[in-house]
Design a protein around this motif. Structure first.
Motif, PDB file in Angstrom:
ATOM      1  N   VAL A 108       5.844  15.809  17.393  1.00  0.00           N
ATOM      2  CA  VAL A 108       6.606  16.898  17.993  1.00  0.00           C
ATOM      3  C   VAL A 108       6.117  17.159  19.416  1.00  0.00           C
ATOM      4  O   VAL A 108       4.998  16.783  19.780  1.00  0.00           O
ATOM      5  CB  VAL A 108       6.507  18.199  17.156  1.00  0.00           C
ATOM      6  CG1 VAL A 108       7.118  18.001  15.776  1.00  0.00           C
ATOM      7  CG2 VAL A 108       5.067  18.671  17.029  1.00  0.00           C
ATOM      8  N   GLN A 109       6.953  17.811  20.197  1.00  0.00           N
ATOM      9  CA  GLN A 109       6.590  18.127  21.570  1.00  0.00           C
ATOM     10  C   GLN A 109       5.557  19.257  21.635  1.00  0.00           C
ATOM     11  O   GLN A 109       4.618  19.210  22.413  1.00  0.00           O
ATOM     12  CB  GLN A 109       7.829  18.521  22.357  1.00  0.00           C
ATOM     13  CG  GLN A 109       7.551  18.914  23.801  1.00  0.00           C
ATOM     14  CD  GLN A 109       8.808  19.352  24.515  1.00  0.00           C
ATOM     15  OE1 GLN A 109       9.910  19.173  24.031  1.00  0.00           O
ATOM     16  NE2 GLN A 109       8.634  19.947  25.682  1.00  0.00           N
ATOM     17  N   ALA A 110       5.760  20.273  20.796  1.00  0.00           N
ATOM     18  CA  ALA A 110       4.875  21.438  20.828  1.00  0.00           C
ATOM     19  C   ALA A 110       4.985  22.181  19.504  1.00  0.00           C
ATOM     20  O   ALA A 110       5.911  21.972  18.733  1.00  0.00           O
ATOM     21  CB  ALA A 110       5.259  22.372  21.979  1.00  0.00           C
ATOM     22  N   LEU A 111       4.012  23.068  19.263  1.00  0.00           N
ATOM     23  CA  LEU A 111       3.995  23.929  18.088  1.00  0.00           C
ATOM     24  C   LEU A 111       4.013  25.383  18.554  1.00  0.00           C
ATOM     25  O   LEU A 111       3.935  25.662  19.756  1.00  0.00           O
ATOM     26  CB  LEU A 111       2.768  23.639  17.226  1.00  0.00           C
ATOM     27  CG  LEU A 111       2.741  22.237  16.604  1.00  0.00           C
ATOM     28  CD1 LEU A 111       1.368  21.930  16.026  1.00  0.00           C
ATOM     29  CD2 LEU A 111       3.826  22.099  15.544  1.00  0.00           C
TER      30      LEU A 111
ATOM     31  N   ASP B 206       2.510  15.328  20.428  1.00  0.00           N
ATOM     32  CA  ASP B 206       2.360  14.090  21.221  1.00  0.00           C
ATOM     33  C   ASP B 206       1.848  12.922  20.381  1.00  0.00           C
ATOM     34  O   ASP B 206       0.964  12.182  20.807  1.00  0.00           O
ATOM     35  CB  ASP B 206       1.438  14.321  22.426  1.00  0.00           C
ATOM     36  CG  ASP B 206       2.011  15.321  23.415  1.00  0.00           C
ATOM     37  OD1 ASP B 206       3.249  15.366  23.576  1.00  0.00           O
ATOM     38  OD2 ASP B 206       1.224  16.070  24.021  1.00  0.00           O
ATOM     39  N   TRP B 207       2.411  12.776  19.169  1.00  0.00           N
ATOM     40  CA  TRP B 207       1.974  11.695  18.275  1.00  0.00           C
ATOM     41  C   TRP B 207       2.210  10.330  18.917  1.00  0.00           C
ATOM     42  O   TRP B 207       3.241  10.072  19.526  1.00  0.00           O
ATOM     43  CB  TRP B 207       2.720  11.755  16.944  1.00  0.00           C
ATOM     44  CG  TRP B 207       2.361  10.589  16.080  1.00  0.00           C
ATOM     45  CD1 TRP B 207       3.122   9.498  15.822  1.00  0.00           C
ATOM     46  CD2 TRP B 207       1.127  10.391  15.399  1.00  0.00           C
ATOM     47  NE1 TRP B 207       2.442   8.617  15.008  1.00  0.00           N
ATOM     48  CE2 TRP B 207       1.206   9.143  14.740  1.00  0.00           C
ATOM     49  CE3 TRP B 207      -0.041  11.133  15.289  1.00  0.00           C
ATOM     50  CZ2 TRP B 207       0.177   8.634  13.971  1.00  0.00           C
ATOM     51  CZ3 TRP B 207      -1.065  10.624  14.521  1.00  0.00           C
ATOM     52  CH2 TRP B 207      -0.955   9.398  13.876  1.00  0.00           C
TER      53      TRP B 207
ATOM     54  N   ALA C   1      -2.290  24.337  19.724  1.00  0.00           N
ATOM     55  CA  ALA C   1      -2.327  23.695  18.404  1.00  0.00           C
ATOM     56  C   ALA C   1      -1.877  22.247  18.525  1.00  0.00           C
ATOM     57  O   ALA C   1      -0.891  21.943  19.199  1.00  0.00           O
ATOM     58  CB  ALA C   1      -1.440  24.445  17.420  1.00  0.00           C
ATOM     59  N   LEU C   2      -2.592  21.355  17.857  1.00  0.00           N
ATOM     60  CA  LEU C   2      -2.280  19.924  17.881  1.00  0.00           C
ATOM     61  C   LEU C   2      -1.640  19.448  16.591  1.00  0.00           C
ATOM     62  O   LEU C   2      -1.041  18.373  16.561  1.00  0.00           O
ATOM     63  CB  LEU C   2      -3.561  19.120  18.146  1.00  0.00           C
ATOM     64  CG  LEU C   2      -4.292  19.438  19.450  1.00  0.00           C
ATOM     65  CD1 LEU C   2      -5.611  18.676  19.512  1.00  0.00           C
ATOM     66  CD2 LEU C   2      -3.405  19.106  20.639  1.00  0.00           C
TER      67      LEU C   2
END
Length: 135
Positions: free
Chosen positions: A113-116, A81-82, A121-122
């Motif tokens: 990115v949407q997710a890891l 979510d940058w 994790a952020l």
């Protein structure tokens, strides 16, 4: 012969990174993305703390590969979510990591990115390093 960092005056001046790196002949090291989690798998709280821990993990992985931060040629940073207003948190984490070990201003790619792989994790940080050839 160390990694040589280069910046072209025709490009916008970089802040905290370089536009290019030139590596001497040697062994190329690709690190898997490192999360902001400790050895037990626990994630640090918040983006800044996860960036700090992820960079500590990069340094540890470099060491395991026989490399060090001076051998870094490039970093890729993925942030969930940058938004541009999160730059302060990212910088805070990098500064904290830099207090433990000097981090060179190598080329950096930052991707939102949407997710890891791990839901909470952020941030995830990948690295490329070059271990100079031994004579």
């Amino acid at each position: 012969m160390p990694i040589e960092l280069r910046n072209d005056p025709a490009l916008a001046p970089p802040r905290g990174f370089s536009h290019a790196s030139l590596a001497p002949p040697g062994s190329l090291v690709h690190l898997a993305g490192q999360l902001g989690q400790d050895a037990k798998g626990d994630l640090a709280d918040g983006l800044a703390a996860q960036v700090d821990q992820a960079m500590a993990n990069v340094v540890s992985a470099l060491d395991a590969a026989g490399a060090g931060v001076d051998d870094l040629a490039k970093l890729t940073i993925y942030v969930v979510d940058w938004r541009e207003d999160r730059q302060g948190e990212l910088a805070e984490g990098l500064v904290a990591a830099g207090r433990r070990t000097r981090l060179p201003e190598v080329p950096i790619t930052l991707l939102g990115v949407q997710a890891l792989f791990v839901d909470a994790a952020l941030v995830e940080i990948e690295a490329v390093a070059v271990v100079p050839a031994t004579p």
